[in-house]
Each structure stands twice: as structure tokens, then as C-alpha cells.
Write an enzyme that holds these catalytic residues in place. Structure first.
Site, mmCIF file in Angstrom:
data_model
loop_
_atom_site.group_PDB
_atom_site.id
_atom_site.type_symbol
_atom_site.label_atom_id
_atom_site.label_comp_id
_atom_site.label_asym_id
_atom_site.label_seq_id
_atom_site.Cartn_x
_atom_site.Cartn_y
_atom_site.Cartn_z
ATOM 1 N N CYS A 83 9.800 2.642 12.591
ATOM 2 C CA CYS A 83 10.082 1.290 12.101
ATOM 3 C C CYS A 83 11.575 1.015 12.008
ATOM 4 O O CYS A 83 12.009 -0.129 12.145
ATOM 5 C CB CYS A 83 9.420 1.070 10.749
ATOM 6 S SG CYS A 83 9.830 2.321 9.516
ATOM 7 N N GLU A 107 6.501 -1.994 3.168
ATOM 8 C CA GLU A 107 7.528 -1.449 4.059
ATOM 9 C C GLU A 107 7.052 -1.770 5.466
ATOM 10 O O GLU A 107 6.088 -1.179 5.952
ATOM 11 C CB GLU A 107 7.673 0.059 3.833
ATOM 12 C CG GLU A 107 8.965 0.615 4.400
ATOM 13 C CD GLU A 107 8.783 1.234 5.775
ATOM 14 O OE1 GLU A 107 9.068 0.517 6.766
ATOM 15 O OE2 GLU A 107 8.363 2.387 5.868
ATOM 16 N N GLU A 164 9.678 -6.370 17.663
ATOM 17 C CA GLU A 164 9.641 -4.914 17.533
ATOM 18 C C GLU A 164 8.770 -4.340 18.653
ATOM 19 O O GLU A 164 7.583 -4.634 18.735
ATOM 20 C CB GLU A 164 9.078 -4.529 16.166
ATOM 21 C CG GLU A 164 9.117 -3.035 15.896
ATOM 22 C CD GLU A 164 8.604 -2.689 14.518
ATOM 23 O OE1 GLU A 164 9.103 -1.725 13.920
ATOM 24 O OE2 GLU A 164 7.689 -3.382 14.030
ATOM 25 N N LYS A 220 -5.631 5.456 2.419
ATOM 26 C CA LYS A 220 -6.266 5.405 3.748
ATOM 27 C C LYS A 220 -5.228 5.700 4.819
ATOM 28 O O LYS A 220 -4.310 4.915 5.036
ATOM 29 C CB LYS A 220 -6.867 4.030 4.024
ATOM 30 C CG LYS A 220 -7.672 3.983 5.328
ATOM 31 C CD LYS A 220 -7.959 2.573 5.793
ATOM 32 C CE LYS A 220 -6.835 2.022 6.644
ATOM 33 N NZ LYS A 220 -6.690 2.707 7.958
#
Length: 803
Positions: A301, A267, A398, A193
Site C-alpha cells: 500500500c 488503513e 493505485e 478475518k
């Protein structure tokens, strides 16, 4: 004349250099800007339940895309399951040819793919064209090679089965290749997906897969939002989940899969340090920062979002950064002269702005260049925040946008402390002309990838993945292939043999005097068994012991009943020595293990007699002798399970270093109580980890024999800690403890589910037998590289090399 040329050079402005999007527009129009799912080799209709995907640079609706419901997910999984036997039956060479064909087709359609990616995602066309698409082709080429060499390089391994994959919106096509290529090479079938913000390039690649004749059902592409992803995660007929995305969603997936046997790789997010020492080439470091934080609008990331600069050169570097920021160009992503494109969606745009405001509110100084900005679209100026506190929101969370936060340090030790002052551990950069300093710091930073005098370099041969709350598992390289493989014996021999659910032993303190039990000890002096914590015998905090009975129901003795405080003490002891033990030379660790074998043999008769009361004399003798052999094996492995050096297609070498995970909690099995404990504790210790072991409560009095072996083998206190008691209680405490880095459970299914659920807090690595029986007497199942890989994590350090 010279001066006029110089003047013209500095006054020269870039004119627009728009990429032609007509071919992509034709493709969209040919499909009537409407796309369904690719299931079982065919395209579905869009249906009523659909969503729009937009160009973030203009707000233009690009297409309408179907949203998969539970029924669509089920059809895709069934198609993948039906295709699995045929795909597995192909030779490695046959699968390699399909992957090679995918690589060639990506190259043939490279411009269309790049333009589509930029339209849907908002990233600069230069990045899509020159970075993403070549890497996509590289991954398919590289994994065609692994498919070809699968039997030779991975003997005794087989594919996991049906794999569910969920990928993010920041690198839609590259993440597709990272996930799909190794899965197909290993012989799995896939249900994937893409993110709801960026589904179009995955749809185009599904078309390409169809064009090359990939067997139907091998690759299934379904679209939708988080609910579709949840349906994939929760589907009972999926064998593995591979997820790239936020840490918050990673926790949700860990929880959703806790009660299943699904293999999982995550991840997740990052807050990567960008460390600049005072001897670094500052101009090069600035260019590295441009690639580190403003690449893909900072929506990366592993973005170098935390600048740590040595105090002496901080202001000088800040001046250079500001000057460089003034030259960055923000605008239409299809303009080849643009550096920074559009933020992917309004939700992300608003979040970035709110975090910048939070940073300023907490005392940071915000600076943005005076550059022209487009009048419409989701564009943000590159931002520098200085004077940031290490504990501030922008230093810890983040941001996932073009925002650089800066802090200073004085010494290398302080730089390492600041770098590791985060819950994440995905990537890091170290800039120094002193290679000794750079490599020393790289070894100490808790990150899965470290770039030395470089940033954001990727290659299919070099593993990528994080430590701590940045997830676990690797993408790329040989370590990435193992994520899609498992031992043949695990499938062929064990899946039909779950461990029987054994009744919980009686470990509650009995009240009053037991005359019958007292008579059993009337001719001997009682021997008090204690816990073993920090290299010392320790009374349990509970103040209780519990009776332990042998095969014939006869009372053997009493074992200490450990509790939460005993676990906390053991974790503290393990943490205190973890750094020193991990740095102990591999040869030194081997010597200590050899001493353990020597001392175990010296006490052979005594230990066999004690063990025989639980398993009988024949098994007791076999367990001890196998245990000695197992100690020798892991002593031998100490300095032989080594890293490797990769040669990516750039002027770098990548050192793939196998590092200890840290503090490991181990729930030991009931069957083969001595050999099972040794088989789990030894690989962890051999690789430099420290351990808190919970032995089988049915024969926990054996620990009194073991800690005497440890004490006489020069084993540093705290390397091995043994806490006896209820595994259900102690295991839960270990799994929930934030200072435990990994938890292993080799007990029943309930224990496996329990430690997975407990691990959610800090997303520690989890390894369990999923309640399956392990033959501890078979070295093919209970010893070797399979165990050593779980006792280590790979750090890839990229180092400039050659001309």
C-alpha cells in the site's frame, strides 16, 4: 589474473537455492489440507461452504478453507463478548505474558511461518523470512510492553470492547500482528478475518495462540470473502472495526457503520511519491526504488510507485534504473536467490496488466527488462513507465503491482505540488544529500509516513497510517494503542445518557408583519446579526433570518440563515489561510488565544446578559468564566502538545510530528452553547487548524458577541468562521465538502450518522459524541489531550542517524 577474476565475477550466475517446504507440507497434510474456523478456543469443521487457497507461483491448491456465514460470525462475536470481562479483569502484567509467549512462539516457528506465507502469498522467501516474521515477533514483544505499562501510560482509559478486524492479502501475517497485538494489549477481545487469498498463516498463528493457552474466546479467527467481512462490519455487538485494504472497501465500511457507535480505523490505499533531487546519491536511490516498488511484487500500500525526479538528472537516473532492472530475478518465491515472486491471484494479475496498457494508451513509454521468466505461474516483469502525465490513470490510480511510473520536476515547490497531486496520503520518500531540503519537503508532503534517504522501513514503536483517502488512525506506537482504547468516563458515565432528541427550531422565514414581535424592539435600534466568514461580517446568501427565542419564549432577536453557498465561502476562507495558520509559531497562536481570553473578560457583563436570555444568569456566568479558563488551557497547550522521537532498532530516528489536520467543520452542541462552542473550536485552532463552526441555532445571535472578540484579538481572518442556520443542512454540506479535512459533530445521534455518511466522498476524519451527553463543565470530559489528539494527525519522518 585480476582480469580473469573480474570476468568470472561478472559472468557468474546465481544457481537455484530452493527453500525446503517439507515441514509446511507435513503440516498441511496433517490437517488433510482442510481448515475450519477458530472460535471460542476450538476448531470447527470445514462444511460444504468452502473455498480453495492456491500457491500463485504454481497454481497448486494448498488447502480447502471454510467460509464463515452470518451464524459463524455471530458465534465468534458471542465468544469474544463472553471472554471480554475475564480478559479485561487480568492485570496488565498477565496480558503481557501472553503476548510475550506469542512473540517467543513466532520466533520458534519462524521458518515454518515464513515458508507457509510464501507458499500462500507468492512473495519471496527472503522477504517473508528476513522482514515479515521478525516484524511479527517485534510487534508482539513491543505490545507486551504496552500491556505491562497500560495503567501507567494510559490513565483514565479502558479497552473499547469486542474488536472486528479485517486484513489484506499482501502481508497476511504481519497485518495479523499489527491488528491483534495492540487490541489484546489494550484488553479487547478479537474477531479477525484474514483475506480469502491468504488465510493459512493466520490459521497457523491461531494454532500457536491455542498452544500457549490464550483464554478461549479472546482471539477468534474466521475465514471467508467480502460477505464474511460485511457480516463482521454489520454485527451489532462489535464495538470497533479495524480495516486494512482498498479505499473502495473503506468507503463501504464507513457507510455501513455510519448509523452505529462503532469506533473505526482505516488503513487504505496509496500512491506514494518517491522524490529524488539532483544532489541525491543516485545509486542509493535506485536501491531504494528496488525496495520501494519491487518489494513484494509492488503489492504494498505504501509502495513508492510514483517516481518524481529532478529534471537535470532524470535521464541519468532512468539509465541506472533500467540497468538495475536487468539484474532483478523473477521466479519461484521459494528460491532464496529470487527478487520478485508471483502476483497473488489471477484477478490482480489481470488488473495490473490492464493498467499498464492504459498508461501506454495515454502516452507513457513502457520499458521492461529482457530477463528470463517462469513458464507458468502469475509472474510479471518489473515495469518502468516514463513520460507519464500527472493526471494520467497510472499516476493517479493505485496499481498494486511491480510498475513504476516516472515524472520530472524542476524546483522543490514543484516536487511538493506533484507529490500532493493525489487523493491519497499514505507514505513518501525524499532523497537528497541536503538534509535541509529533505526535511523541508518532508514537512510539506501530505503523507502519514515519510522516509528520508530510505524506504519501506517499519517498526512496532513507530506509528503507520495515512492522510486523506489513505484512511485515518494509526498502527503501531502509542498512537496505535489509542485506537483500541477510549476514556473510562465515556463508558461509565455517558453510555446510559443519550442526548434527548430536541425538536428542530423554527428557522423558516415568517411572512408578513409581526406586531407583537415588533413591539419588543420599539425602544431600541435593531442590531443585525450576520455570519462571520473570512474575518468579516457577512450577510447570509439566502437573504433570510430566523427568530431566536429565550427561556421564557420571548423573542431575543433574529439570526442569519446560512446556506450551502455560505458554507462554501467559509470553507474557501478557511482553506486560504490554513497553510499560513498551521505554520504560525505555536507561541504566536498562544498569544492570540490569550488575547481572546482578555477580550472576553472585557465584555463579560455584556455577554453574560446576552447568554442569560437562553440559559439563565447563573449558568451564563459559569459558562463565561469556564470559557475564559478553557481559552487559557488551550493557549497553554499550543506549545506543549508536542511530538516525540522514536528509536527503532535500526540506524534511524523517527520524528513523530503532530500536525494540524487542516480545515475542520464543527457542529456545536445546544447545551452550554457558549462553552460547548469554545471547547470544540479552541483545541482545533490551538493545534493550527482552521474552523467552520455551526453554533447552536437556539441561541445563534450570540455570534455577534463572539466575532467582536475575535476581531479585537489579532485572529487572522478565516481561522474561525461561523455560519448559523440549520445544523442538519449545514452539517451535511460540510460533511460532503471535499475541501474539508475533518468533521466534528456534538449533537444528537442523527447528526452523528449524517456526518459519517457525508464523509464518504473524501473519507475525511470524523469525530462525534455518538449522540451522548458531554458534561462541558467537567474538564476531565471536555478538555485536554483527548480533544487535542482529535485535532492533530501524526506524521512519522524517518531520518538516518548515527553510525
Amino acid at each position: 589474473m585480476a582480469s580473469s577474476i573480474v570476468e568470472k565475477f561478472y559472468s557468474m550466475e546465481y544457481g537455484p537455492a530452493p527453500e525446503d517446504a517439507s515441514e509446511v507440507v507435513k503440516w498441511l497434510d496433517a490437517h488433510k489440507r482442510s481448515f475450519g474456523h477458530y472460535i471460542d478456543g476450538a476448531w470447527t469443521g470445514v462444511g460444504k461452504n468452502a473455498f480453495e487457497t492456491k500457491n500463485p507461483a504454481t497454481g497448486e491448491v494448498l488447502a480447502k478453507v471454510a467460509t464463515a456465514d452470518a451464524a459463524d460470525v455471530d458465534r465468534a462475536v458471542k465468544a469474544a463478548r463472553a471472554a471480554l470481562p475475564g480478559w479485561q479483569a487480568l492485570t496488565g502484567h498477565q496480558r503481557a505474558r501472553y503476548l510475550y509467549a506469542l512473540a517467543r512462539q513466532v520466533q520458534k516457528h519462524s521458518r515454518k511461518l515464513a515458508v507457509l506465507e510464501t507458499l500462500d502469498n507468492g512473495k519471496s522467501i527472503r522477504e517473508s523470512r528476513d522482514i515479515d516474521i521478525p516484524l511479527v515477533a517485534r510487534h508482539f514483544y513491543h505490545h507486551a510492553g504496552w500491556a505491562q505499562l497500560l495503567e501507567e501510560e494510559f490513565p483514565g482509559y479502558t479497552s473499547v470492547g469486542v474488536v472486528g478486524q479485517i486484513i489484506p492479502w499482501n502481508f497476511p501475517l504481519l497485518m495479523f500482528a499489527w491488528k491483534v497485538a495492540p487490541a489484546l494489549a489494550a484488553g479487547n477481545t478479537v474477531v479477525i478475518k484474514p483475506a480469502e487469498f491468504t488465510p493459512l498463516s493466520a490459521i497457523l498463528l491461531a494454532e500457536i495462540a491455542d498452544e500457549i493457552g490464550l483464554p478461549k474466546g479472546v482471539l477468534n479467527v474466521i475465514n471467508g470473502d467480502g460477505r464474511t467481512g460485511a457480516a463482521i462490519v454489520e454485527h451489532k455487538d462489535i464495538d470497533k472495526i479495524a480495516f486494512t485494504g482498498s479505499t473502495e472497501v473503506g468507503r463501504i465500511i464507513r457507510k455501513a457503520t455510519a448509523g452505529t457507535t462503532k469506533k473505526l480505523s482505516l488503513e487504505l490505499g496509496g500512491k506514494s511519491p518517491f522524490i529524488v533531487f539532483d544532489d541525491a546519491d543516485l545509486d542509493s536511490a535506485v536501491e531504494g526504488l528496488v525496495d520501494g516498488i519491487w518489494f513484494n511484487q509492488g503489492q504494498v500500500c505504501c509502495a513508492g510507485s510514483r517516481l518524481l525526479v529532478q529534471e537535470r538528472v532524470a535521464e541519468k537516473l532512468y539509465d541506472k534504473i533500467r540497468a538495475r532492472m536487468e539484474t532483478l530475478r523473477v521466479g519461484s518465491p521459494l528460491d532464496k536467490a529470487i527478487d520478485i515472486g508471483a502476483i497473488v491471484d489471477q484477478v490482480q494479475y489481470d488488473r495490473i496488466k490492464s493498467l499498464i496498457q492504459a498508461g501506454v494508451a495515454e502516452g507513457a513509454t513502457c520499458w521492461q527488462p529482457d530477463i528470463s521468466m517462469p513458464e507458468k505461474g502469475l509472474f510479471l516483469k518489473p515495469t518502468l513507465l516514463t513520460g507519464v502525465s500527472p493526471a494520467s490513470t497510472v499516476a493517479q490510480e493505485e496499481i498494486f503491482g511491480p510498475v513504476l511510473v516516472a515524472m520530472t520536476f524542476r524546483t522543490p515547490a514543484e516536487a511538493v505540488e506533484l507529490a500532493n497531486n493525489t487523493t491519497y496520503g499514505l507514505a513518501a520518500c525524499v532523497w537528497s544529500e541536503n538534509i535541509n531540503v529533505a526535511l523541508d519537503v518532508a514537512a510539506q508532503v501530505k503523507a502519514g509516513v515519510v522516509w528520508v534517504n530510505a524506504t519501506n522501513l517499519f517498526d512496532a514503536a513507530c506509528g503507520f497510517g495515512g492522510y486523506r483517502e489513505s484512511g485515518y488512525g494509526r498502527e503501531g506506537g502509542k498512537e496505535g494503542m489509542y485506537e483500541y482504547l477510549e476514556p473510562v468516563w465515556l463508558q461509565d458515565e455517558l453510555k446510559a445518557k443519550p442526548v434527548a432528541s430536541l425538536p428542530e427550531p423554527v428557522v423558516d422565514q415568517q411572512e408578513g408583519f409581526d406586531e407583537e414581535r415588533s413591539e419588543q424592539f420599539e425602544t431600541v435600534i435593531d442590531r443585525t446579526v450576520k455570519l462571520y466568514i473570512g474575518g468579516k461580517q457577512a450577510r447570509p446568501d439566502s437573504g433570510y433570518s430566523y427568530p431566536v427565542y429565550g427561556l421564557n419564549g420571548k423573542l431575543v432577536g433574529e439570526a442569519p440563515l446560512g446556506n450551502r453557498k455560505d458554507v462554501r465561502n467559509a470553507v474557501e476562507a478557511a482553506r486560504n489561510v490554513a497553510g499560513k495558520w498551521a505554520k504560525t509559531a505555536a507561541h504566536g497562536r498562544a498569544q492570540i488565544l490569550y488575547f481572546m481570553a482578555e477580550n472576553l473578560v472585557q465584555r463579560r457583563a455584556e455577554i453574560i446578559a446576552k447568554l442569560a436570555e437562553f440559559v439563565g444568569p447563573e449558568q451564563a456566568a459559569i459558562e463565561l468564566d469556564y470559557g475564559v479558563e478553557r481559552i487559557f488551557s488551550y493557549a497553554a497547550w499550543c506549545d506543549k502538545f508536542e511530538g516525540s522521537v522514536h528509536n527503532p532498532p535500526m540506524r534511524m530516528v523517527t520524528l513523530a510530528m503532530k500536525e494540524a489536520i487542516g480545515v475542520v467543520g464543527v457542529l456545536c452542541p445546544d447545551d452550554a452553547p457558549l462553552l460547548g462552542l469554545l471547547s470544540l473550536v479552541l483545541p482545533a485552532v490551538a493545534m493550527g487548524n482552521t474552523v467552520i463552526a455551526v453554533p447552536s441555532e437556539r441561541c445563534a445571535t450570540l455570534i455577534s458577541e463572539l466575532y467582536q472578540v475575535f476581531d479585537t484579538s489579532d485572529l487572522p481572518g478565516g481561522v474561525i468562521n461561523i455560519v448559523a442556520g440549520k445544523a442538519s443542512e449545514l452539517g451535511k454540506t460540510l460533511a460532503e465538502h471535499d475541501d474539508v479535512d475533518a468533521i466534528w459533530s456534538f449533537r444528537d445521534e442523527a447528526a452523528s450518522a449524517m456526518v459519517k455518511l457525508g464523509s464518504i466522498g473524501n473519507l475525511k476524519q470524523v469525530w462525534t459524541n455518538e449522540g451522548r451527553q458531554v458534561d462541558w463543565f467537567d474538564p476531565a470530559q471536555a478538555e485536554g489531550r483527548y480533544f487535542l489528539r482529535h485535532a492533530t494527525q501524526v506524521k512519522n519522518i524517518w531520518v538516518p542517524y548515527g553510525e
